[in-house]
Enzyme design. Structure first.
Site, PDB file in Angstrom:
ATOM      1  CG  HIS A 130      -1.964   0.965   1.316  1.00 20.36           C
ATOM      2  ND1 HIS A 130      -1.744   2.295   1.586  1.00 20.36           N
ATOM      3  CD2 HIS A 130      -3.308   0.830   1.169  1.00 20.36           C
ATOM      4  CE1 HIS A 130      -2.907   2.938   1.598  1.00 20.36           C
ATOM      5  NE2 HIS A 130      -3.870   2.071   1.349  1.00 20.36           N
TER       6      HIS A 130
ATOM      7  CD  GLN B  62      -6.927  -4.828   3.713  1.00 15.75           C
ATOM      8  OE1 GLN B  62      -7.859  -5.617   3.821  1.00 15.75           O
ATOM      9  NE2 GLN B  62      -7.112  -3.533   3.558  1.00 15.75           N
TER      10      GLN B  62
ATOM     11  CG  ASP C 295       0.013  -2.397   5.842  1.00 13.40           C
ATOM     12  OD1 ASP C 295      -0.908  -2.609   6.659  1.00 13.40           O
ATOM     13  OD2 ASP C 295      -0.167  -1.821   4.750  1.00 13.40           O
TER      14      ASP C 295
ATOM     15  CB  CYS D 111      -3.704   3.032  -1.733  1.00 11.11           C
ATOM     16  SG  CYS D 111      -4.930   4.313  -1.424  1.00 11.11           S
TER      17      CYS D 111
ATOM     18  CE  LYS E 135      -8.029  -0.361   5.651  1.00 12.56           C
ATOM     19  NZ  LYS E 135      -8.462  -0.072   4.281  1.00 12.56           N
TER      20      LYS E 135
END
Length: 403
Positions: free
Chosen positions: A120, A200, A197, A361, A223
């Site tokens: 991202h 997700q 990250d 993104c 999220k």
């Protein structure tokens, strides 16, 4: 597992869009919120709305306790070693920027940062900004023919002794999954720090920082069935303590004079200003909601539903799927023929189906795919077979109209 009872806890899903029931397949962008989260935030504003840490009155004491209780809940949720390793932010983007800014004094010209090619923008642009300020180099870790992170290329880059490796646990655009534990172990063996990250990932699987072996981990509340405007940075205590604060003033100080300022200790040191109190409390409710579910059963439910979506979508003539592996999590990326992805999204919306269209993104990844953008259908724990069937029928109607 009583899935329909679980789904009923999400009021936004119980609505019609014109002649169609809402088919929400945009959870990777933001998840819907259960009543437990909505009620926790409303209760805060109705009964003990006050600023935290700063007053002796009862409302402030209640607000502070509710706020700090979430930090303690996150220690358990993430398998952290201590509560001071939990830093509240406004989301994944701020969390990664906080690390990238905080590390600037530790990087020099010629140092190397490796970034996942499917990252991202929030896990790429902050490192580019660090590079501009310090002369550090940023290099992508290539993808293989299956659009997974290329482990051979990764090992070759590790031989150049990078100072930091930035990875995605799950690609927000494709749903592909990285073996974070193995990748971080390899990076650590070459002396590199690692940042993951996890935006997700946390809604779809349990995560444990001791097991993953990374140095920093970032994610967003919205999220994972919590509110927008709140996120979390976890980091190893010694590394967090060495970060130069991104924001200064307010609660993050120890002493201030006109001559100098001394910063406070973690976690306050990295939490300047009035925090998103109601949002943190909502995040705590989302954590409690997730922890009371049978997460193994939900993982199996989501995996089966995603595989069903992949198969049904692939059977439509003209559909192009991107990296649709059976072990993906949460998302399916696709295009239809030569049609613009935004046009497909509009046609689906007219049939009650919400998907995301664009570059997600992840513009460098779109370049590797040879497209300017694509559609993405993404699932949550509340998604069901009826959602997938409605989406497939809507997509078939689009195909009939456009062919």
């Amino acid at each position: 597992m009583d899935h329909e009872s679980l789904r009923a806890q999400f009021p936004a899903l119980q609505q019609q869009l014109g002649d169609y029931p809402l088919c929400y397949l945009d959870t990777a962008a933001t998840s819907q919120k259960p009543l437990q989260v909505l009620e926790a935030m409303e209760s805060f504003y109705r009964t003990h709305n006050a600023n935290v840490h700063r007053a002796a009155h009862a409302l402030s004491s209640k607000a502070t306790s509710a706020y700090e209780d979430v930090r303690d809940a996150l220690v358990n949720f993430l398998g952290a070693a201590r509560r001071e390793e939990i830093i509240f932010t406004h989301g994944t983007t701020e969390a990664i920027n906080l690390v990238a800014h905080g590390l600037r004094g530790q990087f020099n010209a010629g140092d190397l940062i490796l970034v996942d090619s499917a990252a991202h923008h929030a896990n790429l642009v902050p490192w580019q900004q660090l590079a501009k300020a310090t002369g550090t180099r940023v290099l992508p870790i290539g993808l293989d023919a299956e659009l997974r992170l290329d482990r051979t290329a990764f090992r070759a880059l590790l031989a150049q002794k990078p100072k930091l490796v930035a990875l995605s646990q799950v690609s927000n655009a494709l749903g592909t999954v990285n073996d974070i534990q193995a990748l971080c172990a390899e990076a650590r063996a070459h002396g590199a720090m690692t940042l993951v990250d996890g935006a997700q990932a946390v809604a779809h699987m349990p995560v444990n920082m001791a097991e993953l072996g990374c140095d920093f981990y970032a994610f967003s509340g919205h999220k994972m069935y919590g509110p927008t405007g709140v996120g979390v940075l976890w980091g190893r205590y010694d590394l967090l303590a060495g970060l130069e604060p991104l924001l200064t003033g307010g609660e993050m100080i120890k002493t201030v004079s006109f001559e100098q300022t001394e910063f406070g200790e973690l976690p306050n040191r990295l939490e300047a200003g009035t925090p998103p109190i109601a949002e943190v409390i909502g995040l705590g409710a989302a954590i409690e909601f997730l922890q009371t579910q049978d997460r193994e059963a939900l993982m199996q439910h989501e995996a089966g539903l995603l595989n069903y979506l992949q198969r049904e979508l692939a059977a439509i003539p003209g559909i192009h799927l991107y990296a649709a592996h059976p072990d993906n999590i949460g998302a399916v990326a696709f295009n239809f023929g030569d049609e613009h992805h935004q046009d497909i999204g509009i046609l689906l919306d007219q049939q009650g189906v919400a998907v995301r269209c664009g570059h997600h993104c992840a513009m460098p990844l779109m370049g590797l795919l040879g497209v300017r953008g694509c559609c993405r259908a993404s699932l949550g724990i509340y998604s069901n077979k009826a959602d997938v069937d409605q989406f497939i029928q809507a997509m078939k109607a689009c195909a009939d109209m456009l062919q």
